[in-house]
Design an enzyme around this catalytic site. Sequence first.
Site, PDB file in Angstrom:
ATOM      1  N   CYS A  19     -12.435   2.779 -14.453  1.00 17.04           N
ATOM      2  CA  CYS A  19     -12.962   2.495 -13.112  1.00 17.04           C
ATOM      3  C   CYS A  19     -13.062   3.754 -12.260  1.00 17.04           C
ATOM      4  O   CYS A  19     -13.616   3.712 -11.164  1.00 17.04           O
ATOM      5  CB  CYS A  19     -12.094   1.453 -12.415  1.00 17.04           C
ATOM      6  SG  CYS A  19     -11.924  -0.044 -13.395  1.00 17.04           S
ATOM      7  N   HIS A  38     -17.151  -4.268  -6.698  1.00 14.14           N
ATOM      8  CA  HIS A  38     -16.568  -3.252  -7.578  1.00 14.14           C
ATOM      9  C   HIS A  38     -17.331  -3.167  -8.900  1.00 14.14           C
ATOM     10  O   HIS A  38     -16.852  -3.625  -9.928  1.00 14.14           O
ATOM     11  CB  HIS A  38     -15.084  -3.606  -7.792  1.00 14.14           C
ATOM     12  CG  HIS A  38     -14.310  -2.601  -8.591  1.00 14.14           C
ATOM     13  ND1 HIS A  38     -14.641  -1.259  -8.668  1.00 14.14           N
ATOM     14  CD2 HIS A  38     -13.195  -2.751  -9.366  1.00 14.14           C
ATOM     15  CE1 HIS A  38     -13.769  -0.643  -9.452  1.00 14.14           C
ATOM     16  NE2 HIS A  38     -12.888  -1.526  -9.886  1.00 14.14           N
ATOM     17  N   LYS A  90     -12.817  -4.814  -2.530  1.00 15.12           N
ATOM     18  CA  LYS A  90     -12.591  -6.236  -2.303  1.00 15.12           C
ATOM     19  C   LYS A  90     -13.824  -6.944  -1.735  1.00 15.12           C
ATOM     20  O   LYS A  90     -14.217  -7.985  -2.213  1.00 15.12           O
ATOM     21  CB  LYS A  90     -11.391  -6.406  -1.345  1.00 15.12           C
ATOM     22  CG  LYS A  90     -11.101  -7.821  -0.915  1.00 15.12           C
ATOM     23  CD  LYS A  90     -10.612  -8.643  -2.085  1.00 15.12           C
ATOM     24  CE  LYS A  90     -10.920 -10.102  -1.923  1.00 15.12           C
ATOM     25  NZ  LYS A  90     -12.310 -10.472  -2.147  1.00 15.12           N
ATOM     26  N   CYS A 116      -8.331 -10.321  -5.317  1.00 13.36           N
ATOM     27  CA  CYS A 116      -8.963  -9.589  -6.421  1.00 13.36           C
ATOM     28  C   CYS A 116     -10.365  -9.139  -6.029  1.00 13.36           C
ATOM     29  O   CYS A 116     -11.111  -9.887  -5.403  1.00 13.36           O
ATOM     30  CB  CYS A 116      -9.084 -10.483  -7.653  1.00 13.36           C
ATOM     31  SG  CYS A 116      -7.540 -11.288  -8.120  1.00 13.36           S
ATOM     32  N   SER A 117     -10.742  -7.922  -6.458  1.00  9.23           N
ATOM     33  CA  SER A 117     -12.117  -7.482  -6.248  1.00  9.23           C
ATOM     34  C   SER A 117     -13.013  -8.284  -7.198  1.00  9.23           C
ATOM     35  O   SER A 117     -12.558  -8.766  -8.227  1.00  9.23           O
ATOM     36  CB  SER A 117     -12.244  -5.985  -6.514  1.00  9.23           C
ATOM     37  OG  SER A 117     -11.849  -5.693  -7.835  1.00  9.23           O
TER      38      SER A 117
END
Lengths: 382, 348
Positions: free
Chosen positions: A83, A330, A326, A204-205
């Site tokens: 990431c 992402h 978020k 969670c994103s």
Amino acid sequence: MREVAIVGAGMTRFGELWKYSLRDMFVEAASGALHDAGADRLDSMYVGCMSGGQFVGQEHLGPLMADHLGMTGVAAVHVESACASGGVALRQAFMEVASGMSDLVLAAGIEKMNDGADVTNVLATAADQETEVYYGITFPGLYAMIARAHMQQYGTTEEDLAWVAVKNHKHGAMNEKAQFRREVTAEEVMSSSMVSEPLRLLHCSPVTDGAAAVLVCPLEMAKQFTDRPVKILASGLATGSMALADREDPAVLDSVQKSGERAYEMAGIGPRDVNVAEVHDCFTIAEICCTEALGFVEKGKGGPAAKEGFTALGGCIPVNTSGGLKSKGHPVGATGIAQTIEIFRQLRGEAGARQVENARIGLTQNMGGSGASSVVHIFEGV
Amino acid sequence: MAGIVGYGAYIPRKRITTEEIARQWGKNPQTIERGLLLKEKSVPGFDEDTITISVAAGRSAIDRAGVDPQKIGALYIGSESHPYAVKPSGTVAAEAMGIGPEVHIADFEFACKAGTEAMFVALGLVESGRVEYAMGIGADTSQGAPDDALEFSASAGGAAYIFGRDNLIAEVLETYSYTSDTPDFWRREGEFYPRHGGRYTGEPAYFTHVLSASKGILEKTGLKADDFAYAVFHMPNGKFPLTAGKKLGFKEEQLKTGWLVNTMGNTYSGSSPTGLAAILDVAKPGDLILLTSFGSGAGSDSFVLKATDRLPEVQGLAPTVRSMLDGERQYLTYGEYAKFREKIIVND
């Protein structure tokens, strides 16, 4: 080393972009960056992408993207650090220009996650296959353990976590590129579906498609392209233990701390000099750990920072004014460049409703896996 | 003008609750009830399949229409659970209803759109003058793999419509279809359960087609959402049709009568046709009704209907949808459900 500046930026909207392929998104972002700077050539480009191979069955992204940008022949290479791929692409571009090897270099980040792949399993390839994934762990599970450790050691609460989401959604609601342009309440976050205790859905994103690109050149050439270049003061990259179980303290992200220290040293500044920051909030707990590791808040005190407004717009150190991972979304490989674009806009005074007043120094922190890699950049408006 | 002369619906008595399915798989029932707006769904008994559902609904349609079955010149059944891969459902159903042998029959398949597809073709044959009456049916005993999100919705039921030119109970003012190659949900030959593209089934599939077809027919007719007394959209779960309706400017009052999914489940090809039957059960002369189906793969058919003065005369001639949904029900445990859905392997 030569001084280096960003002179142009382009990005797609973030979201479920069903009608866009990986190359479509890249071309939109890259041509946007070139157009923004009024540039018609490139010496080189870096394409940050976590897993084109597993998400859409496409590797060899350097030549593919150069080709579709109409720049066949240009030096182009794909860089990967899970990431953190986007942030690492920027670092490569920065080093190539700083070294004097090239003048005009594009740093891009892309990811096409919504195309039928088993996203959870693809993302899990960024954890340790032999000691973690083999036993069934996924990223929500790893970050849930980090959250548990933080709660146990420092008394961080579920409500503290929830407020990170509340704050970032509030920021993201003002970002026209964000996947989720809406605010959420702490009650909504705390009653959303449980994913991996104590992390719920709204901690969670999301799964996102998107691309982002910036054009960098020597600072001395920057005025050819823009009146308001943004100087890259520093780049710090660090690694940490791949497996969470190998870390001395699972509530501390060593690589983030090291990458931050390296960047601060190179820039000759400290955390208190930073006016605005984008940090890697792939889960709400990650923002808490990252703000601590970067020295914005004391170790163990990151929990209440969002609720108290310390890290909100108008606070001491606004964090994730873009909405963060978020709310903005992402698309893993694109995230590091999208963070850079938010800081680029902030330091040029172009962030509209989410503008941080008098922002002069900005920081981005982009992380791979559960913190096995972290890259920090520090920028200054010129 | 051509239109509907008779309609009927059928929903099996057996039910399983969302809570019972969630319990089996260790899921939180409140999360699912809130997320999908599903409370319970119908389940077919051992002796119920697409053919028996079609016959039950078709007989009610004949009772309401008061026409001689021998005058029905075409019969089309749309389903994705025809009992045979090769051998028509329509021939068995026709014989049971006293239709034929002078009749044109075909089985249709277009995922959840096959029912309105059968209705569309039946209407067209009547409008052309090729046949005096034609029947279109949408019926399914839907498949959903164990522990898949579809298991909470896939249910059994269907509705039948007889089209004609005289003694209409509802005029068909307009139709509109919107179709594209969108592979959101499929079941290959020989496979027992369908597969689907998760979130891809939403925006690019369901919403694109349902909204495009609905907007298309509104534009074609010059009508606005406010002009309608009722609207019904295909119901893969509770949320999608309400979201689609809201986006098109419909209000809860217009949507709630045809919105059966929270206690019926998704009867696939039977879904929106059964919603229309529930509307016809209570509609008044002059009421305008919008129907938009959706079938994966993907496409939507839209119909604009107008209830006639004759509708109230036939409403009571056969069981209403609500009487079957709210009437006598038999609640199953997951074990019984697994038995009735033939998910348990037994020796011959």
